[in-house]
Design a protein around this motif. Structure first.
Motif, PDB file in Angstrom:
ATOM      1  N   ALA A   1       0.815  -1.216   0.000  1.00 14.04           N
ATOM      2  CA  ALA A   1       0.000   0.000   0.000  1.00 14.04           C
ATOM      3  C   ALA A   1       0.852   1.271   0.000  1.00 14.04           C
ATOM      4  CB  ALA A   1      -0.945  -0.001   1.200  1.00 14.04           C
ATOM      5  N   PHE A   2       1.983   1.265   0.704  1.00 12.98           N
ATOM      6  CA  PHE A   2       2.847   2.447   0.743  1.00 12.98           C
ATOM      7  C   PHE A   2       3.394   2.761  -0.656  1.00 12.98           C
ATOM      8  CE2 PHE A   2       7.298   4.032   1.161  1.00 12.98           C
ATOM      9  CZ  PHE A   2       6.993   5.305   1.622  1.00 12.98           C
ATOM     10  N   ILE A   3       3.900   1.740  -1.329  1.00 11.99           N
ATOM     11  CA  ILE A   3       4.431   1.931  -2.687  1.00 11.99           C
ATOM     12  C   ILE A   3       3.316   2.397  -3.616  1.00 11.99           C
ATOM     13  CG2 ILE A   3       5.520   0.777  -4.661  1.00 11.99           C
ATOM     14  CD1 ILE A   3       6.861  -1.126  -2.649  1.00 11.99           C
ATOM     15  N   ALA A   4       2.122   1.802  -3.457  1.00  7.45           N
ATOM     16  CA  ALA A   4       0.978   2.187  -4.293  1.00  7.45           C
ATOM     17  C   ALA A   4       0.632   3.659  -4.103  1.00  7.45           C
ATOM     18  CB  ALA A   4      -0.225   1.308  -3.963  1.00  7.45           C
ATOM     19  N   PHE A   5       0.655   4.125  -2.857  1.00  5.42           N
ATOM     20  CA  PHE A   5       0.355   5.529  -2.574  1.00  5.42           C
ATOM     21  C   PHE A   5       1.372   6.462  -3.245  1.00  5.42           C
ATOM     22  CE2 PHE A   5      -2.545   4.691   1.132  1.00  5.42           C
ATOM     23  CZ  PHE A   5      -3.546   5.561   0.730  1.00  5.42           C
ATOM     24  N   ILE A   6       2.650   6.099  -3.179  1.00  8.35           N
ATOM     25  CA  ILE A   6       3.686   6.947  -3.789  1.00  8.35           C
ATOM     26  C   ILE A   6       3.513   7.011  -5.305  1.00  8.35           C
ATOM     27  CG2 ILE A   6       6.171   7.280  -4.097  1.00  8.35           C
ATOM     28  CD1 ILE A   6       5.115   7.774  -1.230  1.00  8.35           C
ATOM     29  N   ILE A   7       3.242   5.857  -5.918  1.00  9.65           N
ATOM     30  CA  ILE A   7       3.037   5.816  -7.372  1.00  9.65           C
ATOM     31  C   ILE A   7       1.842   6.691  -7.766  1.00  9.65           C
ATOM     32  CG2 ILE A   7       2.333   4.320  -9.300  1.00  9.65           C
ATOM     33  CD1 ILE A   7       3.972   2.077  -7.946  1.00  9.65           C
ATOM     34  N   VAL A   8       0.733   6.534  -7.046  1.00  7.57           N
ATOM     35  CA  VAL A   8      -0.474   7.300  -7.355  1.00  7.57           C
ATOM     36  C   VAL A   8      -0.240   8.792  -7.103  1.00  7.57           C
ATOM     37  CG1 VAL A   8      -2.872   7.717  -6.646  1.00  7.57           C
ATOM     38  CG2 VAL A   8      -2.050   5.373  -6.994  1.00  7.57           C
ATOM     39  N   SER A   9       0.488   9.126  -6.048  1.00  2.63           N
ATOM     40  CA  SER A   9       0.798  10.534  -5.761  1.00  2.63           C
ATOM     41  C   SER A   9       1.580  11.156  -6.914  1.00  2.63           C
ATOM     42  CB  SER A   9       1.600  10.651  -4.458  1.00  2.63           C
ATOM     43  OG  SER A   9       0.871  10.159  -3.359  1.00  2.63           O
ATOM     44  N   LEU A  10       2.577  10.425  -7.398  1.00  5.46           N
ATOM     45  CA  LEU A  10       3.356  10.897  -8.548  1.00  5.46           C
ATOM     46  C   LEU A  10       2.474  11.057  -9.787  1.00  5.46           C
ATOM     47  CD1 LEU A  10       6.558   8.694  -8.127  1.00  5.46           C
ATOM     48  CD2 LEU A  10       6.511  11.200  -8.053  1.00  5.46           C
TER      49      LEU A  10
ATOM     50  N   ILE B   1       4.081  -1.920  13.901  1.00  6.53           N
ATOM     51  CA  ILE B   1       3.457  -0.681  13.411  1.00  6.53           C
ATOM     52  C   ILE B   1       4.249  -0.010  12.288  1.00  6.53           C
ATOM     53  CG2 ILE B   1       2.406  -0.237  15.657  1.00  6.53           C
ATOM     54  CD1 ILE B   1       4.478   2.164  15.796  1.00  6.53           C
ATOM     55  N   THR B   2       5.399  -0.561  11.928  1.00  8.37           N
ATOM     56  CA  THR B   2       6.214   0.114  10.908  1.00  8.37           C
ATOM     57  C   THR B   2       5.475   0.232   9.582  1.00  8.37           C
ATOM     58  OG1 THR B   2       7.279  -2.038  10.499  1.00  8.37           O
ATOM     59  CG2 THR B   2       8.458  -0.480  11.886  1.00  8.37           C
ATOM     60  N   MET B   3       4.796  -0.841   9.155  1.00  9.77           N
ATOM     61  CA  MET B   3       4.076  -0.771   7.893  1.00  9.77           C
ATOM     62  C   MET B   3       2.866   0.142   7.987  1.00  9.77           C
ATOM     63  SD  MET B   3       4.165  -1.343   4.790  1.00  9.77           S
ATOM     64  CE  MET B   3       5.663  -2.336   4.856  1.00  9.77           C
ATOM     65  N   VAL B   4       2.214   0.148   9.158  1.00  9.22           N
ATOM     66  CA  VAL B   4       1.087   1.068   9.365  1.00  9.22           C
ATOM     67  C   VAL B   4       1.560   2.510   9.208  1.00  9.22           C
ATOM     68  CG1 VAL B   4      -0.614   1.917  11.032  1.00  9.22           C
ATOM     69  CG2 VAL B   4      -0.140  -0.527  10.882  1.00  9.22           C
ATOM     70  N   LEU B   5       2.701   2.819   9.799  1.00  5.51           N
ATOM     71  CA  LEU B   5       3.254   4.173   9.688  1.00  5.51           C
ATOM     72  C   LEU B   5       3.569   4.532   8.239  1.00  5.51           C
ATOM     73  CD1 LEU B   5       5.645   4.312  12.786  1.00  5.51           C
ATOM     74  CD2 LEU B   5       3.677   5.787  12.382  1.00  5.51           C
ATOM     75  N   LEU B   6       4.123   3.583   7.501  1.00  9.67           N
ATOM     76  CA  LEU B   6       4.447   3.853   6.098  1.00  9.67           C
ATOM     77  C   LEU B   6       3.180   4.083   5.263  1.00  9.67           C
ATOM     78  CD1 LEU B   6       7.398   1.394   5.338  1.00  9.67           C
ATOM     79  CD2 LEU B   6       7.479   3.892   5.409  1.00  9.67           C
ATOM     80  N   ILE B   7       2.131   3.304   5.537  1.00  2.13           N
ATOM     81  CA  ILE B   7       0.871   3.491   4.806  1.00  2.13           C
ATOM     82  C   ILE B   7       0.293   4.871   5.094  1.00  2.13           C
ATOM     83  CG2 ILE B   7      -1.530   2.698   4.646  1.00  2.13           C
ATOM     84  CD1 ILE B   7      -0.434  -0.166   5.127  1.00  2.13           C
ATOM     85  N   ILE B   8       0.331   5.262   6.378  1.00  5.56           N
ATOM     86  CA  ILE B   8      -0.156   6.587   6.753  1.00  5.56           C
ATOM     87  C   ILE B   8       0.693   7.664   6.079  1.00  5.56           C
ATOM     88  CG2 ILE B   8      -0.369   8.203   8.689  1.00  5.56           C
ATOM     89  CD1 ILE B   8      -1.138   5.806  10.436  1.00  5.56           C
ATOM     90  N   ALA B   9       2.001   7.444   6.010  1.00  3.53           N
ATOM     91  CA  ALA B   9       2.892   8.393   5.348  1.00  3.53           C
ATOM     92  C   ALA B   9       2.546   8.508   3.865  1.00  3.53           C
ATOM     93  CB  ALA B   9       4.341   7.939   5.510  1.00  3.53           C
TER      94      ALA B   9
END
Length: 438
Positions: free
Chosen positions: A24-33, A299-307
């Motif tokens: 999900a974190f990588i997906a968010f960055i791609i979509v943001s770009l 919680i590391t992945m949760v934090l990255l998703i929120i980021a």
């Protein structure tokens, strides 16, 4: 066109997470770009926007969620969660066992992340079912409804905490309003609904390995267990209530507001828990610290998703899309609370994660707060309610419930999905009623 780009961006997010199983974190960055470039931002500005979004979002949350994970781990490992469950069930008796489990789920659910609370409490549900002979879902759903509400509505859980920070909402008021709304939501989705599904047969997971069950003398007392688990809420709520009766410059108010600050409240609670649930129980400091350190990995992945969600939010703001959406909707006759709930519901159905749904919605509807003057605290709760709606096969919680309770997909839809949807609808009703007075 700007709105179409956002819709296509959300569809891309859905495809990457649900179809291609991308992190999900990588997906968010791609979509943001993709959204930033499509909206006409230059490449360097898009990257800067993503950096700022991640930094601004995590600055406040790292402390809250990190300390929250530590407190939850101490509550779980010390046996405090087990103590709260067993004592409340014994106090309420078999006749009122559902309400005992509702209260347990609420108390234990506040400091624990949903999946952690689920894994800890479900074995206790199995034990209670075996000893009382009551149907498994009759016993289990009230507790899980309570856990779900704390996850969706109340800080210090990730999405409500992050959205509260994004909207500059008062965390004490979010907690106060959230608890008011949570009571009828849990009552309807838990004890009432579970009495309507007697024809659905559920059995405990056959190869489930029970966690270590502690003896009475190995657990902390019931009073200290409840006090420690609820201490962050007590401190934050005390500060909020004091604000209603005393001016900010009144003698002791600076100290009260300092202790009621969410970060300080969590820090104080963790320090108290280290003693009450650790050192006072004869554990060595190194043992307690090792337990707390292991909690952070969860919680590391949760934090990255929120980021990642924070990055998308910042791109929407910097590209001007948020203002465009706000201008398009500010003259709408539809309540911004209903709009926020609906957007969160749609994203929840598409993506599956309540956290992702809540945070993505926050970035989209944030300008409506300034444009319409709606209560930011109620917006947090409207989004939280929508983010719990219609859980189905793309939600991890759906499969967790299905497997532990040995249900078919059809029966899981009839029980879990209906329970989650009831929580979401009751939350919206509660928010709309509160909006008449707030």
């Amino acid at each position: 066109m700007p709105l179409l780009i956002v819709i296509l961006g959300l569809f891309l997010l859905f495809l990457l997470i649900a179809k291609f199983k991308l992190n999900a974190f990588i997906a968010f960055i791609i979509v943001s770009l993709a959204v930033g470039i499509a909206e006409g931002m230059d490449l360097e500005k898009v990257v800067k926007s993503i950096e700022h979004g991640i930094g601004n979002t995590l600055g406040f949350l790292v402390m809250i969620l990190g300390l929250g994970a530590m407190l939850g781990k101490l509550v779980a490992d010390s046996g405090a969660a087990q103590q709260i469950t067993t004592k409340l069930v014994a106090k309420f008796g078999v006749k009122n066992i559902q309400w005992a489990l509702v209260l347990t789920g609420f108390i234990v659910g506040i400091p624990l992340f949903y999946e952690v609370g689920f894994v800890i409490l479900v074995p206790l549900i199995f034990t209670i079912t075996a000893s009382t002979g009551l149907p498994l879902l009759y016993v289990g759903l009230p507790m899980l409804a309570s856990l779900s509400v704390t996850h969706g509505y109340l800080p210090p859980h990730p999405a409500p905490t992050a959205i509260t920070a994004m909207f500059n909402a008062d965390m004490g008021k979010v907690l106060l309003y959230g608890i008011i709304i949570a009571i009828p939501a849990i009552a309807v989705a838990g004890p009432w609904f579970s009495r309507t599904i007697k024809n659905v047969e559920a059995t405990p997971l056959k190869d489930f390995v029970n966690p270590t069950v502690l003896k009475e003398d190995e657990m902390p007392g019931i009073n200290i267990s409840i006090f420690t688990a609820l201490l962050p809420i007590i401190l934050i709520m005390f500060s909020t209530v004091a604000d209603l009766f005393f001016p900010k410059d009144y003698g002791f108010m600076p100290v009260v507001n300092f202790i009621g600050n969410p970060v300080i409240a969590m820090l104080v609670s963790v320090l108290v828990a280290i003693y009450t649930l650790g050192l006072a129980r004869g554990k060595r400091m190194t043992e307690v610290m090792a337990s707390m350190a292991s909690s952070i990995s969860g919680i590391t992945m949760v934090l990255l998703i929120i980021a990642g969600a924070g990055a998308l939010k910042e791109v929407l703001i910097d590209s001007g899309v948020s203002l465009y959406i706000a201008d398009s909707l500010k003259d709408s006759s539809v309540s911004p609370l209903l709009l926020a709930w609906f957007v969160a519901t749609v994203i929840r159905v598409c993506v599956g994660s309540a956290t992702v749904a809540g945070l993505t919605t926050a970035g989209i509807v944030m300008p409506l707060i300034g444009a319409t003057g709606v209560s930011p605290e109620l917006m947090v709760l409207a989004i939280g309610s929508g983010s719990l709606m219609l859980s189905h096969v793309n939600d991890g919680g759906f499969w967790l419930f299905k497997e532990y309770f040995n249900l078919s997909i059809k029966d899981t839809l009839k029980t879990w999905t209906v329970m989650e949807t009831t929580v979401g609808v009751m939350g919206l009703i509660g928010v709309m009623i509160l909006s008449l007075f707030v």
